[in-house]
Write a protein that holds these residues in place. Structure first.
Motif, PDB file in Angstrom:
ATOM      1  N   TRP A 119       0.792  -1.231   0.000  1.00 49.00           N
ATOM      2  CA  TRP A 119       0.000   0.000   0.000  1.00 49.00           C
ATOM      3  C   TRP A 119       0.826   1.283   0.000  1.00 49.00           C
ATOM      4  CZ3 TRP A 119      -4.242  -1.889  -1.449  1.00 49.00           C
ATOM      5  CH2 TRP A 119      -4.742  -3.076  -0.925  1.00 49.00           C
ATOM      6  N   ALA A 120       2.151   1.169   0.196  1.00 46.64           N
ATOM      7  CA  ALA A 120       3.025   2.342   0.253  1.00 46.64           C
ATOM      8  C   ALA A 120       2.446   3.395   1.204  1.00 46.64           C
ATOM      9  CB  ALA A 120       3.260   2.894  -1.147  1.00 46.64           C
ATOM     10  N   LYS A 121       2.361   4.658   0.763  1.00 48.58           N
ATOM     11  CA  LYS A 121       1.894   5.732   1.650  1.00 48.58           C
ATOM     12  C   LYS A 121       0.393   5.673   1.914  1.00 48.58           C
ATOM     13  CE  LYS A 121       3.528   9.873   0.831  1.00 48.58           C
ATOM     14  NZ  LYS A 121       4.009  11.079   0.123  1.00 48.58           N
ATOM     15  N   ASN A 122      -0.326   4.814   1.209  1.00 47.99           N
ATOM     16  CA  ASN A 122      -1.776   4.732   1.389  1.00 47.99           C
ATOM     17  C   ASN A 122      -2.183   3.802   2.528  1.00 47.99           C
ATOM     18  OD1 ASN A 122      -2.335   6.473  -0.802  1.00 47.99           O
ATOM     19  ND2 ASN A 122      -2.015   4.788  -2.231  1.00 47.99           N
ATOM     20  N   ILE A 123      -1.225   3.328   3.302  1.00 45.50           N
ATOM     21  CA  ILE A 123      -1.536   2.449   4.428  1.00 45.50           C
ATOM     22  C   ILE A 123      -2.391   3.205   5.449  1.00 45.50           C
ATOM     23  CG2 ILE A 123       0.518   3.063   5.767  1.00 45.50           C
ATOM     24  CD1 ILE A 123      -0.835  -0.495   5.396  1.00 45.50           C
ATOM     25  N   ASP A 124      -3.319   2.492   6.096  1.00 43.02           N
ATOM     26  CA  ASP A 124      -4.109   3.084   7.166  1.00 43.02           C
ATOM     27  C   ASP A 124      -4.547   1.980   8.127  1.00 43.02           C
ATOM     28  OD1 ASP A 124      -6.377   1.799   6.030  1.00 43.02           O
ATOM     29  OD2 ASP A 124      -6.859   3.565   4.831  1.00 43.02           O
ATOM     30  N   ARG A 125      -5.238   2.384   9.174  1.00 43.02           N
ATOM     31  CA  ARG A 125      -5.643   1.441  10.221  1.00 43.02           C
ATOM     32  C   ARG A 125      -6.489   0.303   9.659  1.00 43.02           C
ATOM     33  NH1 ARG A 125      -9.648   0.498  14.295  1.00 43.02           N
ATOM     34  NH2 ARG A 125      -8.763   0.335  16.404  1.00 43.02           N
ATOM     35  N   ALA A 126      -7.433   0.629   8.804  1.00 44.57           N
ATOM     36  CA  ALA A 126      -8.333  -0.395   8.264  1.00 44.57           C
ATOM     37  C   ALA A 126      -7.556  -1.431   7.457  1.00 44.57           C
ATOM     38  CB  ALA A 126      -9.415   0.255   7.403  1.00 44.57           C
ATOM     39  N   LYS A 127      -6.571  -0.981   6.663  1.00 44.81           N
ATOM     40  CA  LYS A 127      -5.785  -1.918   5.858  1.00 44.81           C
ATOM     41  C   LYS A 127      -4.926  -2.815   6.747  1.00 44.81           C
ATOM     42  CE  LYS A 127      -5.520   0.806   1.572  1.00 44.81           C
ATOM     43  NZ  LYS A 127      -6.282   2.008   1.946  1.00 44.81           N
ATOM     44  N   VAL A 128      -4.404  -2.263   7.830  1.00 43.75           N
ATOM     45  CA  VAL A 128      -3.586  -3.060   8.743  1.00 43.75           C
ATOM     46  C   VAL A 128      -4.442  -4.129   9.418  1.00 43.75           C
ATOM     47  CG1 VAL A 128      -2.230  -2.993  10.871  1.00 43.75           C
ATOM     48  CG2 VAL A 128      -1.884  -1.243   9.105  1.00 43.75           C
ATOM     49  N   ILE A 129      -5.601  -3.750   9.898  1.00 45.05           N
ATOM     50  CA  ILE A 129      -6.483  -4.725  10.549  1.00 45.05           C
ATOM     51  C   ILE A 129      -6.953  -5.771   9.542  1.00 45.05           C
ATOM     52  CG2 ILE A 129      -8.758  -5.001  11.623  1.00 45.05           C
ATOM     53  CD1 ILE A 129      -8.232  -2.418  13.136  1.00 45.05           C
ATOM     54  N   ALA A 130      -7.271  -5.332   8.329  1.00 45.17           N
ATOM     55  CA  ALA A 130      -7.675  -6.290   7.293  1.00 45.17           C
ATOM     56  C   ALA A 130      -6.557  -7.279   6.994  1.00 45.17           C
ATOM     57  CB  ALA A 130      -8.075  -5.540   6.026  1.00 45.17           C
ATOM     58  N   SER A 131      -5.325  -6.809   7.029  1.00 43.39           N
ATOM     59  CA  SER A 131      -4.183  -7.695   6.780  1.00 43.39           C
ATOM     60  C   SER A 131      -4.024  -8.706   7.903  1.00 43.39           C
ATOM     61  CB  SER A 131      -2.905  -6.868   6.624  1.00 43.39           C
ATOM     62  OG  SER A 131      -3.026  -5.968   5.544  1.00 43.39           O
ATOM     63  N   ALA A 132      -4.207  -8.260   9.143  1.00 48.59           N
ATOM     64  CA  ALA A 132      -4.129  -9.181  10.280  1.00 48.59           C
ATOM     65  C   ALA A 132      -5.240 -10.220  10.206  1.00 48.59           C
ATOM     66  CB  ALA A 132      -4.206  -8.394  11.582  1.00 48.59           C
ATOM     67  N   ASP A 133      -6.443  -9.769   9.907  1.00 43.45           N
ATOM     68  CA  ASP A 133      -7.566 -10.713   9.772  1.00 43.45           C
ATOM     69  C   ASP A 133      -7.293 -11.720   8.660  1.00 43.45           C
ATOM     70  OD1 ASP A 133      -9.045  -9.579  11.819  1.00 43.45           O
ATOM     71  OD2 ASP A 133     -10.170  -8.239  10.497  1.00 43.45           O
ATOM     72  N   ALA A 134      -6.735 -11.231   7.543  1.00 47.15           N
ATOM     73  CA  ALA A 134      -6.447 -12.119   6.415  1.00 47.15           C
ATOM     74  C   ALA A 134      -5.341 -13.111   6.751  1.00 47.15           C
ATOM     75  CB  ALA A 134      -6.059 -11.292   5.188  1.00 47.15           C
ATOM     76  N   MET A 135      -4.380 -12.692   7.568  1.00 46.19           N
ATOM     77  CA  MET A 135      -3.325 -13.614   7.992  1.00 46.19           C
ATOM     78  C   MET A 135      -3.922 -14.844   8.669  1.00 46.19           C
ATOM     79  SD  MET A 135       0.173 -13.678   8.167  1.00 46.19           S
ATOM     80  CE  MET A 135       1.010 -12.168   8.635  1.00 46.19           C
ATOM     81  N   VAL A 136      -4.987 -14.619   9.428  1.00 42.57           N
ATOM     82  CA  VAL A 136      -5.661 -15.728  10.124  1.00 42.57           C
ATOM     83  C   VAL A 136      -6.610 -16.469   9.175  1.00 42.57           C
ATOM     84  CG1 VAL A 136      -7.214 -16.327  12.021  1.00 42.57           C
ATOM     85  CG2 VAL A 136      -5.450 -14.575  12.350  1.00 42.57           C
ATOM     86  N   LYS A 137      -7.446 -15.722   8.458  1.00 44.55           N
ATOM     87  CA  LYS A 137      -8.473 -16.350   7.615  1.00 44.55           C
ATOM     88  C   LYS A 137      -7.877 -17.139   6.462  1.00 44.55           C
ATOM     89  CE  LYS A 137     -11.997 -12.871   8.682  1.00 44.55           C
ATOM     90  NZ  LYS A 137     -12.766 -11.711   8.160  1.00 44.55           N
ATOM     91  N   MET A 138      -6.752 -16.675   5.917  1.00 43.72           N
ATOM     92  CA  MET A 138      -6.107 -17.380   4.806  1.00 43.72           C
ATOM     93  C   MET A 138      -5.284 -18.573   5.291  1.00 43.72           C
ATOM     94  SD  MET A 138      -7.014 -15.648   2.033  1.00 43.72           S
ATOM     95  CE  MET A 138      -5.840 -15.828   0.708  1.00 43.72           C
ATOM     96  N   GLY A 139      -5.168 -18.719   6.602  1.00 43.92           N
ATOM     97  CA  GLY A 139      -4.466 -19.863   7.170  1.00 43.92           C
ATOM     98  C   GLY A 139      -2.973 -19.668   7.343  1.00 43.92           C
ATOM     99  N   LEU A 140      -2.436 -18.487   7.022  1.00 43.70           N
ATOM    100  CA  LEU A 140      -1.001 -18.272   7.148  1.00 43.70           C
ATOM    101  C   LEU A 140      -0.522 -18.392   8.585  1.00 43.70           C
ATOM    102  CD1 LEU A 140      -0.723 -15.288   4.667  1.00 43.70           C
ATOM    103  CD2 LEU A 140       0.469 -17.457   4.407  1.00 43.70           C
ATOM    104  N   SER A 141      -1.323 -17.907   9.527  1.00 41.75           N
ATOM    105  CA  SER A 141      -0.916 -17.972  10.933  1.00 41.75           C
ATOM    106  C   SER A 141      -0.779 -19.411  11.408  1.00 41.75           C
ATOM    107  CB  SER A 141      -1.909 -17.212  11.809  1.00 41.75           C
ATOM    108  OG  SER A 141      -3.204 -17.786  11.723  1.00 41.75           O
ATOM    109  N   GLN A 142      -1.467 -20.344  10.763  1.00 38.37           N
ATOM    110  CA  GLN A 142      -1.346 -21.753  11.136  1.00 38.37           C
ATOM    111  C   GLN A 142       0.015 -22.334  10.754  1.00 38.37           C
ATOM    112  OE1 GLN A 142      -4.588 -23.979   9.424  1.00 38.37           O
ATOM    113  NE2 GLN A 142      -6.125 -22.465  10.061  1.00 38.37           N
ATOM    114  N   HIS A 143       0.749 -21.603   9.917  1.00 36.77           N
ATOM    115  CA  HIS A 143       2.056 -22.072   9.456  1.00 36.77           C
ATOM    116  C   HIS A 143       3.193 -21.225  10.030  1.00 36.77           C
ATOM    117  CE1 HIS A 143       0.146 -24.842   6.587  1.00 36.77           C
ATOM    118  NE2 HIS A 143      -0.762 -23.882   6.475  1.00 36.77           N
ATOM    119  N   GLY A 144       2.892 -20.413  11.018  1.00 33.96           N
ATOM    120  CA  GLY A 144       3.926 -19.670  11.729  1.00 33.96           C
ATOM    121  C   GLY A 144       4.094 -18.223  11.342  1.00 33.96           C
TER     122      GLY A 144
END
Length: 666
Positions: free
Chosen positions: A283-308
């Motif tokens: 997102w470069a300079k367009n990063i914001d709170r909503a994008k960060v939270i969406a990324s954290a949620d996606a880390m879990v929902k996409m299963g990445l957190s299950q792999h460390g």
């Protein structure tokens, strides 16, 4: 004359080329030129690469493209161009006595070669007939380790037929998937070792794949720690130095799994390379709170957190003014309720990183960790002239900022500037005194002459410039790191920069990575062999099945996270093949065989032409220091290949890899 006869005559003349088709001039500087660049530093239209007027031997040019260092510009013409012309030379801001070579290459043939050109030389004109050429490449060769070389393709333009425009090269190679899907039975994928400083907050998540829900227990958990049975999040505090061996357990409806974890309470953290996500190439300079939270949620929902996968790192552009009770950098309006955001991400079992710099302004123009004003404020005039304030000011605020990060619960700091030992050490001390374990990553292009200092002071150190999604950039960022290997290890990792997979914004708008699928397998393999931080650089929620599969192979991640903490070494480089060998804690090895196809040996090798072929390769064990018999396992396919004596035969795709686990057989 009969109209029909006239028409037939015109058609006949067109077929013989006597009547020219309509053409138009297309200036390179009117194209979105960054999207055609596969080089590492900037490529700029209508100026030199420094952003100043383009000038060669005192002559100014209003049209053209300025490039820096070794530069690769690749165009897909598909036979729709008739001419290419330019004037080439070293910009008057360039370095004296440094040789540059300019090439124009069409369909693998060198159409123009300048010979060595230096600062002050008379520019050379290029006028080429490119009728029928499908792919055309513009190459400048210069020492890649030298910055501010400033070469110019002045007055560069194509004559294009009809209304055609040059296109970027298609990247249509098949995205083949090698790794089987995880089993339904639980499998614990967390690192086998974890470091924490005495008395600091403890946060560790048991990463486990398998059918959900999974329930967690821990045997021999030391006093001061507790585990949430539903999330596997271990929290608490340990006051005494020492090593604690605990047994992690995960259970679901299909079965159960267990794994030993060594908790080492001492002075060193980041005992395995950080693994997570960074927001800049998404997102470069367009990063914001909503994008960060969406990324954290996606880390879990996409299963990445299950792999460390653990870290959610906010790069430049979160910073507001200095203030608060600690007179520290505060978040800007894009990041309201910052502490609440951090707590939410921790609740997912993930960790949070932020960005800062010891300079007055960051590279994106936000407030940094120093100031020429005693109160540390940043004025509008500074923001509007940000490039002029990329230096360390008179007043320093490392202690303020480190304690503020700790108060928020930050777990990772990316510290970005023209790296020097003094500034690196000041922040290192501040973080260690903050009362929280904050992984310390310095960026960018750490000087090799001080490699022992970076290993002493930091947890990860950038070994080169910002990465781009091209083979040239990947090669320069990772395949040249053998000399750095002795300085990487537990708590101080070599960092070639973020991963260039998925959709990225490296130098141009969000687009699919330009690496071929084979190059992407090589990318993840070499970063894992090097024990480099694995930081996803694309929007997680946009991952396709191929990229997700690349990022969730537990055997490959385990190579990266091996507790021994050794970087692979380059043990062979001949006939276009590199072999990297990494010792592992259990006495086995990880071995990568890379088909680099003599990259950099010829001007043509800098480009992808679309007709590249696999090679057959015989790995001779004794030539890389392995003696006896070995059991080989393909890490990407998670498949045993058998026991081999003396040699192993395989086929490797262009810019591809064979990644093996190698077990001695007694």
């Amino acid at each position: 004359m009969n109209k029909k006869i006239v028409l037939l005559c015109v058609l006949a003349l067109l077929n013989t080329g006597i009547v020219a088709q309509k053409t138009k001039d297309v200036w390179l500087d009117d194209l979105p030129i960054k999207s055609f660049s596969e080089g590492i530093p900037a490529v700029l239209p209508k100026t030199n690469a420094a952003g100043d007027s383009m000038k060669i031997k005192g002559i100014y040019y209003i049209h053209g493209v300025g490039v820096n260092s070794t530069s690769v510009l690749a165009f897909y013409l598909n036979g729709m161009a008739t001419e290419f012309s330019a004037t080439v030379g070293v910009d008057d801001r360039g370095i004296k006595n440094l040789p540059h070579k300019f090439y124009v290459i069409g369909d693998k043939k060198i159409l123009f070669e300048s010979g060595e050109m230096r600062w002050g030389d008379t520019p050379k004109d290029v006028n080429l007939n490119v009728q029928g050429i499908k792919q055309l490449g513009l190459l400048v060769l210069v020492d890649m380790d030298i910055n501010k070389t400033y070469s110019n393709w002045a007055n560069a333009k194509f004559k294009m037929k009809d209304n055609a425009l040059p296109q970027t090269l298609p990247n249509s190679n098949e995205k083949y998937i090698l790794t089987p899907l995880p089993d339904k039975k639980p499998k614990i994928n967390s690192a086998k070792i974890f470091g924490v400083r005495p008395g600091n907050p403890f946060l560790y998540t048991i990463a486990a794949s398998g059918e959900q829900p999974i329930y967690f227990t821990v045997e021999n958990l030391p006093e001061g720690l507790s585990v949430n049975p539903k999330t596997g999040i271990i929290t608490g505090q340990l006051g005494q130095k020492g090593t604690y061996k605990v047994n992690l357990k995960a259970k679901n409806a299909v079965g159960e799994a267990q794994k030993e974890l060594r908790i080492i309470v001492g002075d060193t953290i980041a005992l395995t390379p950080p693994i997570g996500w960074n927001g800049w190439n998404s997102w470069a300079k367009n990063i914001d709170r909503a994008k960060v939270i969406a990324s954290a949620d996606a880390m879990v929902k996409m299963g990445l957190s299950q792999h460390g996968w653990t870290y959610i790192n906010i790069d430049d552009a979160w910073q507001g003014q200095r203030g608060g009770t600690l007179n520290a950098i505060q978040p800007n309006e894009k990041f309201p309720k910052f502490k609440e955001m951090v707590d939410y991400i921790h609740g997912l079992g993930l960790k949070v990183g932020v960005y800062s710099t010891p300079m007055i302004t960051s590279y994106a123009g936000y407030i940094g960790g120093s100031s020429d004003f005693e109160n540390g404020k940043i004025t509008d005039s500074i923001i509007n002239n940000k490039r002029a304030f990329r230096y360390i000011g008179k007043y320093r605020f490392e202690q303020n900022d480190a304690h503020q990060m700790a108060a928020w619960g930050v777990d990772y700091l990316k510290y970005d500037w023209r790296i020097d030992v003094n500034a690196a050490e000041r922040m290192s001390v501040a973080l260690k005194n903050s009362g929280r374990d904050i992984v310390y990553s310095i960026s960018n292009s750490a000087p090799f002459s001080h490699a022992s200092d970076w290993a002493r002071l930091t947890n990860t150190f950038r070994t080169g410039p910002d990465i781009r999604d091209s083979w040239l950039s990947l090669y320069h960022s990772a395949f040249t790191l053998d000399k750095w290997a002795p300085f990487g290890g537990r708590g101080h990792w070599l960092d070639p920069d973020m991963m260039i997979l998925g959709n990225v914004t490296t130098g141009s708008a969000l687009h699919p990575t330009r690496l071929t699928p084979d190059e992407q397998y090589s990318h993840v393999s070499l970063f894992s062999l090097l024990a480099a931080p694995l930081l996803i650089g694309c929007p997680i929620e946009q991952l396709d099945a191929f990229t997700l599969n690349l990022l969730t192979n537990d055997e490959v991640i385990e190579i990266n996270q091996d507790p021994l903490g050794k970087s692979a070494r380059l043990v062979s480089a001949e006939n276009g093949v590199q072999i990297w060998l990494k010792p592992l804690e259990d006495g086995s090895f990880a071995l990568g065989i890379f088909n680099i196809a003599e990259f950099g040996k010829t001007p043509q090798s800098y480009f992808r032409w679309g007709d590249e072929q696999p090679i057959n390769y015989a790995l001779e064990f004794n030539r890389i220091g392995l003696k006896g018999k070995y059991k080989l396992r393909d890490a990407w396919q998670q498949k045993d290949l058998g026991i081999f004596d003396k040699s192993f035969q395989t086929t490797i795709n262009h810019h591809g890899v064979i990644l093996l686990k190698v077990f001695p057989v007694k």
